[in-house]
Write an enzyme that holds these catalytic residues in place. Structure first.
Site, PDB file in Angstrom:
ATOM      1  N   HIS A 222    -103.851  53.077 -34.628  1.00  0.00           N
ATOM      2  CA  HIS A 222    -105.155  53.321 -33.945  1.00  0.00           C
ATOM      3  C   HIS A 222    -104.879  52.873 -32.547  1.00  0.00           C
ATOM      4  O   HIS A 222    -105.504  53.320 -31.755  1.00  0.00           O
ATOM      5  CB  HIS A 222    -106.071  52.409 -34.510  1.00  0.00           C
ATOM      6  CG  HIS A 222    -106.602  52.903 -35.991  1.00  0.00           C
ATOM      7  ND1 HIS A 222    -106.927  54.129 -36.199  1.00  0.00           N
ATOM      8  CD2 HIS A 222    -106.408  52.203 -37.266  1.00  0.00           C
ATOM      9  CE1 HIS A 222    -107.154  54.146 -37.461  1.00  0.00           C
ATOM     10  NE2 HIS A 222    -106.857  53.144 -38.257  1.00  0.00           N
TER      11      HIS A 222
ATOM     12  N   LEU B 166    -118.779  63.719 -16.104  1.00  0.00           N
ATOM     13  CA  LEU B 166    -118.396  64.014 -17.514  1.00  0.00           C
ATOM     14  C   LEU B 166    -119.199  63.049 -18.399  1.00  0.00           C
ATOM     15  O   LEU B 166    -119.546  61.855 -18.462  1.00  0.00           O
ATOM     16  CB  LEU B 166    -116.951  63.481 -17.574  1.00  0.00           C
ATOM     17  CG  LEU B 166    -116.512  63.749 -19.300  1.00  0.00           C
ATOM     18  CD1 LEU B 166    -116.409  65.047 -19.828  1.00  0.00           C
ATOM     19  CD2 LEU B 166    -115.056  63.224 -19.126  1.00  0.00           C
TER      20      LEU B 166
ATOM     21  N   GLU C  12    -118.491  57.505 -43.618  1.00  0.00           N
ATOM     22  CA  GLU C  12    -117.688  57.356 -44.871  1.00  0.00           C
ATOM     23  C   GLU C  12    -116.493  56.535 -44.534  1.00  0.00           C
ATOM     24  O   GLU C  12    -115.845  55.887 -45.470  1.00  0.00           O
ATOM     25  CB  GLU C  12    -116.882  58.830 -45.010  1.00  0.00           C
ATOM     26  CG  GLU C  12    -118.030  59.682 -45.984  1.00  0.00           C
ATOM     27  CD  GLU C  12    -118.963  60.412 -44.804  1.00  0.00           C
ATOM     28  OE1 GLU C  12    -118.697  60.430 -43.794  1.00  0.00           O
ATOM     29  OE2 GLU C  12    -120.307  60.553 -45.139  1.00  0.00           O
TER      30      GLU C  12
ATOM     31  N   SER D 264    -115.302  67.010 -42.344  1.00  0.00           N
ATOM     32  CA  SER D 264    -115.481  65.741 -42.720  1.00  0.00           C
ATOM     33  C   SER D 264    -116.789  64.954 -42.258  1.00  0.00           C
ATOM     34  O   SER D 264    -116.765  63.998 -41.445  1.00  0.00           O
ATOM     35  CB  SER D 264    -114.432  64.769 -42.100  1.00  0.00           C
ATOM     36  OG  SER D 264    -113.157  65.052 -42.741  1.00  0.00           O
TER      37      SER D 264
ATOM     38  N   ARG E 252    -113.267  52.022 -45.811  1.00  0.00           N
ATOM     39  CA  ARG E 252    -111.917  51.521 -45.679  1.00  0.00           C
ATOM     40  C   ARG E 252    -111.638  49.894 -45.817  1.00  0.00           C
ATOM     41  O   ARG E 252    -112.769  49.146 -45.812  1.00  0.00           O
ATOM     42  CB  ARG E 252    -111.322  51.927 -44.337  1.00  0.00           C
ATOM     43  CG  ARG E 252    -111.317  53.449 -44.003  1.00  0.00           C
ATOM     44  CD  ARG E 252    -110.694  53.731 -42.741  1.00  0.00           C
ATOM     45  NE  ARG E 252    -110.552  55.217 -42.732  1.00  0.00           N
ATOM     46  CZ  ARG E 252    -109.856  55.941 -41.969  1.00  0.00           C
ATOM     47  NH1 ARG E 252    -109.029  55.392 -41.162  1.00  0.00           N
ATOM     48  NH2 ARG E 252    -109.765  57.098 -42.090  1.00  0.00           N
TER      49      ARG E 252
ATOM     50  N   ASP F 104    -107.754  62.694 -35.791  1.00  0.00           N
ATOM     51  CA  ASP F 104    -107.281  62.347 -37.183  1.00  0.00           C
ATOM     52  C   ASP F 104    -105.584  62.202 -37.193  1.00  0.00           C
ATOM     53  O   ASP F 104    -105.017  62.688 -36.450  1.00  0.00           O
ATOM     54  CB  ASP F 104    -107.633  63.217 -38.173  1.00  0.00           C
ATOM     55  CG  ASP F 104    -107.451  62.631 -39.519  1.00  0.00           C
ATOM     56  OD1 ASP F 104    -107.669  61.514 -39.664  1.00  0.00           O
ATOM     57  OD2 ASP F 104    -107.533  63.696 -40.350  1.00  0.00           O
TER      58      ASP F 104
ATOM     59  N   ARG G 182    -101.506  57.528 -40.346  1.00  0.00           N
ATOM     60  CA  ARG G 182    -100.126  58.178 -40.891  1.00  0.00           C
ATOM     61  C   ARG G 182     -99.176  57.846 -39.647  1.00  0.00           C
ATOM     62  O   ARG G 182     -97.849  57.604 -39.830  1.00  0.00           O
ATOM     63  CB  ARG G 182    -100.297  59.616 -41.109  1.00  0.00           C
ATOM     64  CG  ARG G 182    -100.592  59.892 -42.612  1.00  0.00           C
ATOM     65  CD  ARG G 182    -101.300  61.426 -42.743  1.00  0.00           C
ATOM     66  NE  ARG G 182    -102.449  61.427 -42.010  1.00  0.00           N
ATOM     67  CZ  ARG G 182    -102.823  62.579 -41.763  1.00  0.00           C
ATOM     68  NH1 ARG G 182    -102.337  63.779 -42.154  1.00  0.00           N
ATOM     69  NH2 ARG G 182    -103.918  62.794 -40.945  1.00  0.00           N
ATOM     70  N   TRP G 183     -99.376  58.192 -38.391  1.00  0.00           N
ATOM     71  CA  TRP G 183     -98.507  57.918 -37.378  1.00  0.00           C
ATOM     72  C   TRP G 183     -98.186  56.331 -37.367  1.00  0.00           C
ATOM     73  O   TRP G 183     -96.834  56.241 -37.145  1.00  0.00           O
ATOM     74  CB  TRP G 183     -99.402  58.216 -36.115  1.00  0.00           C
ATOM     75  CG  TRP G 183     -98.467  58.354 -34.911  1.00  0.00           C
ATOM     76  CD1 TRP G 183     -97.713  59.380 -34.266  1.00  0.00           C
ATOM     77  CD2 TRP G 183     -97.854  57.236 -34.133  1.00  0.00           C
ATOM     78  NE1 TRP G 183     -96.541  58.917 -33.245  1.00  0.00           N
ATOM     79  CE2 TRP G 183     -96.980  57.668 -33.101  1.00  0.00           C
ATOM     80  CE3 TRP G 183     -98.178  55.831 -33.908  1.00  0.00           C
ATOM     81  CZ2 TRP G 183     -96.528  56.818 -32.152  1.00  0.00           C
ATOM     82  CZ3 TRP G 183     -97.668  54.944 -33.013  1.00  0.00           C
ATOM     83  CH2 TRP G 183     -96.843  55.443 -32.163  1.00  0.00           C
TER      84      TRP G 183
ATOM     85  N   TRP H 162    -116.550  53.571 -43.709  1.00  0.00           N
ATOM     86  CA  TRP H 162    -116.797  51.998 -44.256  1.00  0.00           C
ATOM     87  C   TRP H 162    -116.303  51.488 -45.461  1.00  0.00           C
ATOM     88  O   TRP H 162    -115.996  50.770 -45.806  1.00  0.00           O
ATOM     89  CB  TRP H 162    -118.209  51.807 -44.329  1.00  0.00           C
ATOM     90  CG  TRP H 162    -119.088  52.130 -43.069  1.00  0.00           C
ATOM     91  CD1 TRP H 162    -120.171  52.841 -42.521  1.00  0.00           C
ATOM     92  CD2 TRP H 162    -119.066  50.886 -42.008  1.00  0.00           C
ATOM     93  NE1 TRP H 162    -120.541  52.626 -41.409  1.00  0.00           N
ATOM     94  CE2 TRP H 162    -120.102  51.475 -40.985  1.00  0.00           C
ATOM     95  CE3 TRP H 162    -118.245  49.671 -41.637  1.00  0.00           C
ATOM     96  CZ2 TRP H 162    -120.351  50.475 -39.775  1.00  0.00           C
ATOM     97  CZ3 TRP H 162    -118.611  49.181 -40.480  1.00  0.00           C
ATOM     98  CH2 TRP H 162    -119.551  49.316 -39.650  1.00  0.00           C
TER      99      TRP H 162
HETATM  100  C1  IPE Z   1    -112.495  61.895 -39.769  1.00  0.00           C
HETATM  101  O1  IPE Z   1    -111.235  61.553 -40.214  1.00  0.00           O
HETATM  102  C2  IPE Z   1    -113.321  60.713 -38.985  1.00  0.00           C
HETATM  103  C3  IPE Z   1    -112.582  60.466 -37.887  1.00  0.00           C
HETATM  104  C4  IPE Z   1    -111.834  61.109 -37.370  1.00  0.00           C
HETATM  105  C5  IPE Z   1    -113.511  59.335 -37.223  1.00  0.00           C
HETATM  106  P1  IPE Z   1    -111.123  60.775 -41.799  1.00  0.00           P
HETATM  107  O2  IPE Z   1    -109.689  60.498 -41.719  1.00  0.00           O
HETATM  108  O3  IPE Z   1    -111.959  59.608 -41.984  1.00  0.00           O
HETATM  109  O4  IPE Z   1    -111.549  62.105 -42.810  1.00  0.00           O
HETATM  110  P2  IPE Z   1    -111.200  62.297 -44.245  1.00  0.00           P
HETATM  111  O5  IPE Z   1    -111.755  61.313 -44.776  1.00  0.00           O
HETATM  112  O6  IPE Z   1    -109.775  62.293 -44.095  1.00  0.00           O
HETATM  113  O7  IPE Z   1    -111.626  63.619 -44.538  1.00  0.00           O
HETATM  114  C1  IPE Z   2    -108.378  58.673 -37.505  1.00  0.00           C
HETATM  115  O1  IPE Z   2    -107.261  58.508 -38.172  1.00  0.00           O
HETATM  116  C2  IPE Z   2    -109.314  57.865 -36.879  1.00  0.00           C
HETATM  117  C3  IPE Z   2    -110.238  57.239 -37.850  1.00  0.00           C
HETATM  118  C4  IPE Z   2    -110.761  57.583 -38.805  1.00  0.00           C
HETATM  119  C5  IPE Z   2    -110.936  55.854 -37.132  1.00  0.00           C
HETATM  120  P1  IPE Z   2    -107.016  58.021 -39.529  1.00  0.00           P
HETATM  121  O2  IPE Z   2    -107.219  56.786 -39.452  1.00  0.00           O
HETATM  122  O3  IPE Z   2    -107.840  58.721 -40.430  1.00  0.00           O
HETATM  123  O4  IPE Z   2    -105.619  58.417 -39.802  1.00  0.00           O
HETATM  124  P2  IPE Z   2    -104.988  59.175 -41.136  1.00  0.00           P
HETATM  125  O5  IPE Z   2    -105.573  60.416 -41.294  1.00  0.00           O
HETATM  126  O6  IPE Z   2    -105.212  58.043 -42.268  1.00  0.00           O
HETATM  127  O7  IPE Z   2    -103.560  59.225 -40.921  1.00  0.00           O
HETATM  128 MG    MG Z   3    -108.029  60.609 -41.491  1.00  0.00          MG
END
Ligand code: IPE
Ligand code: IPE
Ligand code: MG
Length: 224
Positions: A29, A122, A59, A180, A63, A12, A16-17, A61
């Protein structure tokens, strides 16, 4: 020292990064994929047999389409360019979650799994369109359909992680302390490490520090 077979990771913090350092979530990403490559290498070095990576939840989806498309393009390009190399390294790829993507991506995922099926160094479980609640509900439905008695042994046969030992520990990067909808059953007794760093910042040193700490933990499993 605790034995270590299986590491699970909620990767996660990409968005933000990316926003902070490159002005876009998608750039995050892309950078996150570099961390994936580093962590795969380090997992092999540590002789760990299973690595489960949460890449896209049921969840996610919600986005914007643009971000979803970017993510799946990234995955597609990664597989097209890297699957032969992963195969040469004796890595097995398994998708957990429901494979309901474009016809092209579905075919690519299936062929990647098939190609690497017999590999033994692995096993990487890539959680894609994965949600633990759906996984459990589907397992209960199958138990009922097959008239199996309801017990742990029968239930785990119907989980996507069938034949995979439960994770010894979970890492969640990105400074958020929640699961999550990830592996709710399988993580019942796993050690959990919540990391402040965002996924693109996470590195081999952080990973090895966690592995070292995990090995020293007194795991009780209810005992004393
Ligand atoms: C969890 O991260 C899912 C993945 C890393 C693929 P999210 O960023 O979607 O989680 P929430 O919605 O903040 O809990
Ligand atoms: C996790 O990073 C990767 C996926 C869910 C695909 P995020 O995209 O959730 O990054 P933040 O949490 O919004 O920074
Ligand atoms: Mg996230």
């Amino acid at each position: 020292m605790n034995p270590l077979k299986h590491v699970a990771i909620i990767m996660d913090g990409n968005g933000r990064w990316g926003l902070k350092n490159k002005g876009s979530r998608n750039a995050g990403h892309k950078a996150g994929l570099k961390t994936v490559e580093k962590i795969i290498k380090e997992t092999i070095k540590n002789k760990i047999k299973f690595l489960t990576l949460y890449a896209f939840s049921t969840e996610n989806w919600k986005r914007p389409k643009r971000e979803i498309n970017f993510l799946f393009n990234l995955l597609e390009n990664f597989l097209v360019s890297q699957i032969d190399d992963l195969h040469k390294q004796n890595i097995k790829l398994k998708i957990i979650g429901i494979k309901k993507f474009s016809r092209k991506l579905n075919a690519l995922l299936n062929s990647s799994e098939k190609k690497t099926l017999k590999n033994t160094k692995l096993q990487i479980n890539l959680a894609l369109n994965y949600g633990s609640k759906t996984e459990l509900l589907d397992a209960f439905i199958l138990l009922r359909k097959n008239k199996d008695s309801i017990n742990e042994k029968n239930l785990v046969k119907y989980l996507h992680t069938k034949n995979i030992p439960d994770p010894d520990f979970l890492i969640r990067t990105g400074n958020t302390k929640r699961l999550s909808n990830f592996l709710l059953w399988q993580l019942a007794y796993s050690e959990i490490f919540f990391e402040k760093k965002l996924w693109p910042e996470f590195n081999e040193k952080d990973y090895n520090r966690i592995i070292k700490n995990y090995k020293k933990i007194k795991r009780n499993f209810g005992n004393i």
